[in-house]
Design a protein around this motif. Structure first.
Motif, mmCIF file in Angstrom:
data_model
loop_
_atom_site.group_PDB
_atom_site.id
_atom_site.type_symbol
_atom_site.label_atom_id
_atom_site.label_comp_id
_atom_site.label_asym_id
_atom_site.label_seq_id
_atom_site.Cartn_x
_atom_site.Cartn_y
_atom_site.Cartn_z
ATOM 1 N N ALA C 1 1.003 -1.224 -0.142
ATOM 2 C CA ALA C 1 0.048 0.290 -0.320
ATOM 3 C C ALA C 1 0.737 0.858 -0.209
ATOM 4 N N LEU C 2 0.287 2.094 -1.014
ATOM 5 C CA LEU C 2 1.277 3.004 -0.845
ATOM 6 C C LEU C 2 0.518 4.561 0.003
ATOM 7 N N ILE C 3 -0.836 5.161 -0.085
ATOM 8 C CA ILE C 3 -1.029 5.830 1.009
ATOM 9 C C ILE C 3 -1.343 5.716 2.035
ATOM 10 N N LYS C 4 -0.928 5.919 3.454
ATOM 11 C CA LYS C 4 -1.807 5.142 4.595
ATOM 12 C C LYS C 4 -2.790 6.345 5.365
ATOM 13 N N ARG C 5 -2.918 7.782 4.816
ATOM 14 C CA ARG C 5 -3.583 8.193 5.249
ATOM 15 C C ARG C 5 -3.949 9.568 4.461
ATOM 16 N N VAL C 6 -4.666 9.955 4.216
ATOM 17 C CA VAL C 6 -4.687 11.818 4.683
ATOM 18 C C VAL C 6 -5.542 12.755 5.205
ATOM 19 N N GLU C 7 -5.240 13.887 5.301
ATOM 20 C CA GLU C 7 -6.111 14.593 6.231
ATOM 21 C C GLU C 7 -6.378 15.985 5.882
ATOM 22 N N LEU C 8 -7.648 16.663 5.576
ATOM 23 C CA LEU C 8 -8.094 18.005 5.401
ATOM 24 C C LEU C 8 -8.461 18.681 6.497
#
Ligand SMILES: Nc1ncnc2c1ncn2[C@@H]1O[C@H](COP(=O)(O)OP(=O)(O)OP(=O)(O)O)[C@@H](O)[C@H]1O
Ligand SMILES: Nc1ncnc2c1ncn2[C@@H]1O[C@H](COP(=O)(O)OP(=O)(O)OP(=O)(O)O)[C@@H](O)[C@H]1O
Ligand SMILES: [Mg+2]
Ligand SMILES: [Mg+2]
Lengths: 165, 165, 165, 165
Positions: C1-8
């Motif tokens: 997996a490349l993306i662990k998380r996105v935060e807005l």
């Protein structure tokens, strides 16, 4: 109720005579992708006098004639009939039922008939103008087009309003 | 003609607001002429404010909000320029369940004076119809129409829809 | 997996810090019309370096900053953070977790940070190019755009192929 | 560069056919260069033949058939030019239940090497995901993310989806 029924024969994916009985109120049409639902919508636009093949998702008008499948040969004529109730004589014809029929032959020949009498396209369109259908450019809302109603440029939008004026 | 346009513009603007508030359960709309002094050439800008949000150009709305706003405009046009029948091809595609429910209520109300033919993949829309047609392609490339009875219970209906799909 | 998380934070309809934990496999996002699903998609495009506001359904880039509601005032900065796994060192940074952050202030000022260090937009884009994300113009398929993939003119279509070459 | 283009074109054409046949359960596609002698300027034409039907320009397909053909092309591009993550916003909007099922199978297969974030209103798509996020706007205009557990039974899931919607 104005429309009593629509009949398709040889139009797009309907090689066999197909009768859509309209009722008052809401009729829903369901079915899998590609089964022919939007083709019925095209058939109504066509019998109302649509002259632009692109408005019917076709390249040439000849494309609306059933083109055959792997196991069925194509046909040489497309025919759609619209039968309307006229008890209130709102249409300029002195009968209680008005039948409008359009045919297209692969030769390119076209026929327009009102109650089985050959007429000109102009006469057929005149009938629809009186029903109010011809005047309302939005009686038929094609698939995918609802978003374009808002997406148009400001100048195109004014066309919408002008037609209503 | 400029007066006619102004009248149509005002009528549509009023109806658009009414339809929008019905379908969104509140909020407001604005229709602006880009050039009020040049009525016959002016473009038209649409603004919409779903309940609790800010008024913005419709380009900033979500896919479903735009579809519902377009439906509001469409039915505003039907109010100002009624059509005896309306054919709608998958106008519910972008809507969530709750918004489909409100659309069906609106269709039901209009259907007192208007014949509707609606093409849909949505079970709630189909359930709101008084008559249900299915189209199948048991033979590849050949469309056939089936009249599906509209049963009392929703479960039987989903079974019929499942048979068609 | 490349993306662990996105935060807005302060991005479009997300005034409060929101963390989207990515996992391997398929994550689905659901919710009613207008609730903010496509805004999350816009956030990812934005933090990947999108410079055209129209690609984010905005008129000016400033429009992506939370603009307030009837009961909440607007904020002065939008921030999106993308956290990627880098155990395999496929990214040109010598740490096992890479954090890319983009900020936009209402003043018009922009900030790009990699692991909390200010960098230029160009450096940030370079990181993504190496992931293969920057090269594939179709890693993000926006709402309503899938049909346009086929609808383009022949010359536009060749662009699709050229980018893959 | 002309060689690179030719290579990409051939690869994509092969994968496009494979993806199409998977999603349509048969049929075939054709990619044609409008000008094979001027490779660097040539446009590209798409033809598709769903099982049992005739090969035609993609403009003549149904809404759902076009969407599925576009998805075939998209995944062909992913095969030729893999992306570590893919974000798909409502690509299932025009598809019937059966086609959504095939799309989910394809996503599942790709998800072994690719992270997917899919935005959807479709319960079957949501059911095919390993992780499920809901976005709500309990406070008008303010988005909040909720992680919905993915339960064993479909009924519990529909209840959770109903809570979010
Ligand atoms: N002249 C023709 N002869 C035979 N088949 C045709 C002809 N014109 C169109 N078709 C077929 O009709 C099909 C499209 O039908 P239609 O657009 O009505 O589908 P639909 O039920 O609306 O599907 P969707 O739910 O995807 O919108 C296409 O597969 C096309 O091949
Ligand atoms: N800068 C901003 N500040 C506050 N709200 C914003 C801002 N930009 C967009 N929005 C709001 O976000 C909403 C759109 O959200 P989004 O497009 O993510 O919806 P969605 O969940 O994808 O809906 P749909 O299912 O209809 O596609 C709009 O109502 C818009 O008013
Ligand atoms: Mg259709
Ligand atoms: Mg959306």
């Amino acid at each position: 109720a104005l429309i009593k029924r629509v009949e398709l024969l040889g139009f797009k994916s309907f090689p066999e005579r197909t009768v859509v009985d309209f009722s008052a109120g809401i009729s829903a049409v369901v079915g899998p992708n590609g089964c022919g639902k939007s083709n019925v919508v095209d058939a109504v636009r066509w019998v109302l006098g649509e002259q632009n093949p692109r408005a019917l998702r076709a390249e040439r008008m000849e494309d609306v004639i059933f083109g055959g499948t792997e196991s069925r040969s194509r046909v040489s004529v497309a025919e759609v009939t619209l039968v309307m109730d006229n008890h209130d004589r709102s249409l300029p014809v002195d009968v209680s039922e008005v039948e409008v029929r359009r045919r297209l032959y692969r030769s390119g020949e076209s026929e327009y008939l009102v109650n089985r009498q050959v007429v000109r396209l102009r006469d057929m369109r005149e009938i629809f103008l009186d029903t109010g259908v011809g005047k309302n450019a939005y009686s038929v809302m094609e698939q995918g087009r609802i978003d374009l109603l808002l997406a148009a440029k400001p100048e195109e939008r004014r066309q919408v309003f002008e037609e209503a004026a | 003609s400029s007066t006619l346009f102004r009248q149509a513009f005002d009528d549509i603007r009023t109806e658009f607001q009414a339809m929008f508030r019905r379908l969104f359960g509140g909020g407001r709309t604005e229709l602006k002429l880009t050039d009020p002094d040049a009525l016959l050439e002016s473009g038209i800008e649409f603004y919409a404010q779903p309940p609790g949000k800010k008024l913005e150009n419709i380009t900033l709305l979500s896919g479903g909000e735009r579809a519902l706003t377009a439906v509001s405009l469409l039915f505003a046009l039907y109010r100002v320029r009624p059509s005896p029948f309306c054919i709608l091809d998958e106008i519910d595609a972008a809507l969530d369940d709750e918004n489909v429910g409100r659309l069906v209520e609106l269709l039901t109300e209009f259907s007192a004076d208007t014949q509707f033919l609606v093409v849909t993949h949505n079970k709630r829309t189909a359930a709101g119809a008084s008559h249900l047609f299915g189209i199948t392609m048991e033979e590849q490339g050949v469309s056939r129409l089936v009249t599906l009875r509209l049963p009392a219970s929703e479960r039987a209906e989903e079974r019929e829809l499942a048979e068609v799909h």
